[in-house]
Design an enzyme around this catalytic site. Structure first.
Site, PDB file in Angstrom:
ATOM      1  N   SER A 144       0.856  -1.193   0.000  1.00 24.78           N
ATOM      2  CA  SER A 144       0.000   0.000   0.000  1.00 24.78           C
ATOM      3  C   SER A 144       0.889   1.238   0.000  1.00 24.78           C
ATOM      4  O   SER A 144       2.004   1.209   0.550  1.00 24.78           O
ATOM      5  CB  SER A 144      -0.886   0.026   1.243  1.00 24.78           C
ATOM      6  OG  SER A 144      -1.482   1.301   1.383  1.00 24.78           O
ATOM      7  N   TYR A 157      -2.048  -0.972  10.239  1.00 21.21           N
ATOM      8  CA  TYR A 157      -2.107  -1.405   8.841  1.00 21.21           C
ATOM      9  C   TYR A 157      -0.829  -1.000   8.089  1.00 21.21           C
ATOM     10  O   TYR A 157      -0.178  -1.850   7.463  1.00 21.21           O
ATOM     11  CB  TYR A 157      -3.348  -0.790   8.188  1.00 21.21           C
ATOM     12  CG  TYR A 157      -3.476  -0.993   6.693  1.00 21.21           C
ATOM     13  CD1 TYR A 157      -3.634  -2.266   6.145  1.00 21.21           C
ATOM     14  CD2 TYR A 157      -3.456   0.098   5.817  1.00 21.21           C
ATOM     15  CE1 TYR A 157      -3.768  -2.445   4.774  1.00 21.21           C
ATOM     16  CE2 TYR A 157      -3.592  -0.072   4.442  1.00 21.21           C
ATOM     17  CZ  TYR A 157      -3.737  -1.344   3.926  1.00 21.21           C
ATOM     18  OH  TYR A 157      -3.866  -1.518   2.569  1.00 21.21           O
TER      19      TYR A 157
HETATM   20  N1  LIG Z   1      -8.404  -0.685  -2.693  1.00 17.46           N
HETATM   21  C1  LIG Z   1      -7.424   0.143  -2.331  1.00 17.46           C
HETATM   22  O1  LIG Z   1      -7.588   1.386  -2.422  1.00 17.46           O
HETATM   23  C2  LIG Z   1      -6.101  -0.385  -1.816  1.00 17.46           C
HETATM   24  C3  LIG Z   1      -5.082   0.535  -1.578  1.00 17.46           C
HETATM   25  C4  LIG Z   1      -3.854   0.086  -1.112  1.00 17.46           C
HETATM   26  C5  LIG Z   1      -3.645  -1.273  -0.905  1.00 17.46           C
HETATM   27  N2  LIG Z   1      -4.655  -2.143  -1.144  1.00 17.46           N
HETATM   28  C6  LIG Z   1      -4.365  -3.572  -0.900  1.00 17.46           C
HETATM   29  O2  LIG Z   1      -4.797  -4.326  -2.015  1.00 17.46           O
HETATM   30  C7  LIG Z   1      -5.182  -5.643  -1.606  1.00 17.46           C
HETATM   31  C8  LIG Z   1      -6.575  -5.960  -2.143  1.00 17.46           C
HETATM   32  O3  LIG Z   1      -7.483  -5.016  -1.614  1.00 17.46           O
HETATM   33  P1  LIG Z   1      -8.920  -4.705  -2.256  1.00 17.46           P
HETATM   34  O4  LIG Z   1      -9.166  -3.259  -2.050  1.00 17.46           O
HETATM   35  O5  LIG Z   1      -9.023  -5.291  -3.602  1.00 17.46           O
HETATM   36  O6  LIG Z   1      -9.857  -5.465  -1.194  1.00 17.46           O
HETATM   37  P2  LIG Z   1     -11.239  -6.214  -1.341  1.00 17.46           P
HETATM   38  O7  LIG Z   1     -12.023  -5.768  -2.509  1.00 17.46           O
HETATM   39  O8  LIG Z   1     -11.858  -6.097   0.017  1.00 17.46           O
HETATM   40  O9  LIG Z   1     -10.784  -7.728  -1.569  1.00 17.46           O
HETATM   41  C9  LIG Z   1     -10.041  -8.384  -0.585  1.00 17.46           C
HETATM   42  C10 LIG Z   1      -9.858  -9.831  -1.010  1.00 17.46           C
HETATM   43  O10 LIG Z   1      -9.036 -10.495  -0.046  1.00 17.46           O
HETATM   44  C11 LIG Z   1      -9.767 -11.525   0.620  1.00 17.46           C
HETATM   45  N3  LIG Z   1      -9.371 -11.377   2.011  1.00 17.46           N
HETATM   46  C12 LIG Z   1      -9.449 -10.257   2.756  1.00 17.46           C
HETATM   47  N4  LIG Z   1      -8.935 -10.473   3.971  1.00 17.46           N
HETATM   48  C13 LIG Z   1      -8.508 -11.764   3.998  1.00 17.46           C
HETATM   49  C14 LIG Z   1      -7.904 -12.585   4.981  1.00 17.46           C
HETATM   50  N5  LIG Z   1      -7.656 -12.118   6.213  1.00 17.46           N
HETATM   51  N6  LIG Z   1      -7.602 -13.856   4.665  1.00 17.46           N
HETATM   52  C15 LIG Z   1      -7.884 -14.344   3.447  1.00 17.46           C
HETATM   53  N7  LIG Z   1      -8.465 -13.605   2.463  1.00 17.46           N
HETATM   54  C16 LIG Z   1      -8.784 -12.338   2.736  1.00 17.46           C
HETATM   55  C17 LIG Z   1     -11.241 -11.223   0.309  1.00 17.46           C
HETATM   56  O11 LIG Z   1     -12.040 -12.376   0.158  1.00 17.46           O
HETATM   57  P3  LIG Z   1     -13.049 -12.885   1.289  1.00 17.46           P
HETATM   58  O12 LIG Z   1     -13.741 -11.679   1.836  1.00 17.46           O
HETATM   59  O13 LIG Z   1     -13.933 -13.897   0.654  1.00 17.46           O
HETATM   60  O14 LIG Z   1     -12.137 -13.515   2.244  1.00 17.46           O
HETATM   61  C18 LIG Z   1     -11.147 -10.595  -1.078  1.00 17.46           C
HETATM   62  O15 LIG Z   1     -10.998 -11.585  -2.062  1.00 17.46           O
HETATM   63  C19 LIG Z   1      -5.095  -5.654  -0.065  1.00 17.46           C
HETATM   64  O16 LIG Z   1      -3.887  -6.238   0.326  1.00 17.46           O
HETATM   65  C20 LIG Z   1      -5.101  -4.160   0.293  1.00 17.46           C
HETATM   66  O17 LIG Z   1      -4.439  -3.906   1.511  1.00 17.46           O
HETATM   67  C21 LIG Z   1      -5.886  -1.749  -1.588  1.00 17.46           C
END
Ligand SMILES: NC(=O)c1ccc[n+]([C@@H]2O[C@H](COP(=O)([O-])OP(=O)(O)OC[C@H]3O[C@@H](n4cnc5c(N)ncnc54)[C@H](OP(=O)(O)O)[C@@H]3O)[C@@H](O)[C@H]2O)c1
Length: 268
Positions: A144, A157
């Protein structure tokens, strides 16, 4: 350009929604054999069937045993070792955004370390030895922007993501001449479902598209909009994940690829 991903065996954690789902779709478009992972089987299977994936692997990554079971399910679905491991699962596990570093509980620090660092470490420990034996492997760890530019709050985080960056660079440096690379992929603010729901609610219109919500966020300055003038979309990350996973990217390791529209004010 042919990224040579056809037939490559890929596990993408957290690919039942958001950034991971977009990655799963793009790897599948490139002809790779993809395993979709999440904690919720129904959601993961829905994505897997849409993209004609090799299968799903379901479960938490919060203990050695649970992670071993996810790994085993992925290897069985792929019919061979994981060649490309995208550690994307994670997120702000405790939801702290406004607590200061000393206000955050130890439990929240531990929960975020589990969700954002140790799950990836466990899967690397399970997958890298087979990659080394095969003389080919690609690891992409999703971090991130706050890992390199902390916003002073929500340190549980951001510090866990910083640990993931450190682990990745150390892993890359330890894998000498074995054909296995490890890199960090750093998103800025990306329009995933959670943000879409927040925007539709805020603007009182349940039918708004991703692009419309993103534009309103920008015009109403809900978020600081990065220099490119828009928020990120999941496919912005998927494109770079495919590039880093390609056999053609063998000279890139220990790097941090920021995909943030210029959000981070830094030299890396
Ligand atoms: N979106 C942003 O703005 C952003 C910015 C910076 C970094 N990120 C990073 O990008 C990655 C993906 O984020 P996203 O925004 O795409 O999130 P998201 O839409 O909430 O998707 C998260 C995914 O991870 C799975 N998941 C979440 N917590 C988990 C856990 N503890 N164990 C196993 N599976 C888990 C969820 O599936 P289930 O719910 O079915 O388990 C889902 O498939 C993360 O690492 C996040 O920190 C995102």
């Amino acid at each position: 350009m042919n990224l040579q991903l056809k037939g490559r065996r890929v596990l993408i954690t957290g690919s039942s929604s958001g950034i991971g789902e977009a990655m799963a779709r793009m790897f599948a478009e490139e002809g790779a054999a993809v395993v979709v992972h999440g904690r919720n089987r129904e959601r993961a299977e829905a994505v897997a069937s849409e993209i004609n994936a090799a299968g799903v692997a379901i479960g938490e990554l919060s203990t050695d045993d649970l992670t071993a079971s996810v790994h085993a399910e992925a290897v069985a679905a792929l019919g061979g070792n994981i060649e490309i491991l995208i550690n994307n699962a994670g997120g702000n596990a405790a939801g702290n955004t406004s607590k200061s570093p000393i206000e955050i509980s130890i439990e929240d620090y531990v929960a975020n370390y589990q969700a954002n660092a140790l799950g990836a470490v466990r899967l690397c420990k399970l997958s890298v030895p087979d990659m080394v034996t095969a003389k080919f492997g690609r690891i992409v760890n999703v971090s991130s922007a706050v890992a390199v530019q902390p916003n002073y709050m929500g340190t549980d985080y951001s510090a866990a993501k910083s640990a993931l960056n450190n682990f990745t660079v150390s892993l890359a440096g330890s894998l000498r001449g074995v054909g296995v690379t490890a890199n960090v992929l750093t998103p800025g603010i990306i329009m995933v479902d959670g943000l879409l729901r927040f925007g539709r609610q805020k603007f009182g219109n349940p039918d708004m598209s991703f692009e419309e919500v993103s534009d309103r966020f920008a015009s109403e300055k809900v978020f600081e909009i990065p220099p490119v003038g828009r928020l990120g979309m999941p496919r912005d990350l998927a494109m770079v994940a495919c590039m880093l996973a390609s056999p053609l990217s063998g000279f890139i390791t220990g790097a941090n690829y920021r995909v943030d529209g210029g959000q981070v004010r830094g030299l890396n």
